[in-house]
Design an enzyme around this catalytic site. Sequence first.
Site, PDB file in Angstrom:
ATOM      1  N   GLY A 169       0.828  -1.203   0.000  1.00 44.86           N
ATOM      2  CA  GLY A 169       0.000   0.000   0.000  1.00 44.86           C
ATOM      3  C   GLY A 169       0.858   1.246   0.000  1.00 44.86           C
ATOM      4  N   ASP A 170       0.620   2.149   0.981  1.00 47.81           N
ATOM      5  CA  ASP A 170       1.428   3.372   1.085  1.00 47.81           C
ATOM      6  C   ASP A 170       2.360   3.298   2.289  1.00 47.81           C
ATOM      7  OD1 ASP A 170      -0.726   3.458   2.845  1.00 47.81           O
ATOM      8  OD2 ASP A 170      -0.739   5.643   2.908  1.00 47.81           O
ATOM      9  N   GLU A 171       2.734   2.088   2.673  1.00 47.35           N
ATOM     10  CA  GLU A 171       3.639   1.891   3.798  1.00 47.35           C
ATOM     11  C   GLU A 171       5.042   1.523   3.293  1.00 47.35           C
ATOM     12  OE1 GLU A 171       1.750  -1.125   6.099  1.00 47.35           O
ATOM     13  OE2 GLU A 171       0.527   0.302   7.214  1.00 47.35           O
TER      14      GLU A 171
END
Length: 324
Positions: A235-237
């Site tokens: 994801g955005d991690e």
Amino acid sequence: MDNLIVQALNKTKMGIMIVDKQLKILVWNGWLERLTGMLAADVLGKNLLEICPRFKANMYMNIIQNALYHGQSRFCSSALHKSFVLPKDGGDESFYRQNLHVEPLYENDHSYALLQISDTTNTSTRVYKLKNLIKELDTEYTKIKVSEKISKHLSLHDSLTGLPNRLAFKDRLAWAVSNALRSESRFAVMYIDTDGFKQINDTYGHDIGDQVLMEVSRRLKGNIRSTDCVARLGGDEFSIILNQLKEDDDAEIVARNLTAAFEAPIHVNAIEIHLSASIGISLFPKHGQDATELLKLADMAMYRIKKNGKCGYAFFHPELDQVW
């Protein structure tokens, strides 16, 4: 006895030819008959150059003359000279391979040249095929290794950003722990989550979101050293390993730079997007010496930033971050 000699000459597995000083053919054995389709009765007494034009070349004329007049022997390998007497069915001359051995012969006061021609076509063909097989196997092996290398790269890297994925990051983090233990050095683990990325996906769609993630990865990578590691966990991690730190506080300098890197908006298809990042940091060996635990502690520190208004960085603190 003469009949036995004739039978032997005709059954030997090579071409036997004898010429005199006028290059008149005196012996033409069965092997040559079978190869060329020309019978001895039609060849004997005729000039060698008429029957075998290949010998007109100066190189071969000199070899035969040296045997006739100077008693010199000479061997010509098929590797360099290819063929001397062509078969009756013609075909591609470059396919045939023959060795030539020229020897002087003497009878009374007369000298002659013995031309012995052995066929190496089948042997050469087998060698050629074997070389080709080895080459093909080598090519296939190379392709397999390249394919395996590509597959391994794909299995360990994020397809969108090209960064190491979670699996690769865990391996690198384990290596960082092992290396730090050996060298008695220190390093930091950062857990990074972008603020507001879900809203970008919901508003502009996943294509725009993907381009934003690619820009995020570039900014993260652009603010660490080549000896450090940044990975996309999903994801955005993202997560970063800062290797070989002189002091624990050096991680804070990097964190400030990363936070500042997101102050400039991201432009995608004329859309101006503002993002910030929440960064949690754990330190080796101060906070732990286990790879999984260090990542978990950095995640907890990041979550505290999220709860306190997002955008910023924080080191893990056992009194502020409740251990799960």
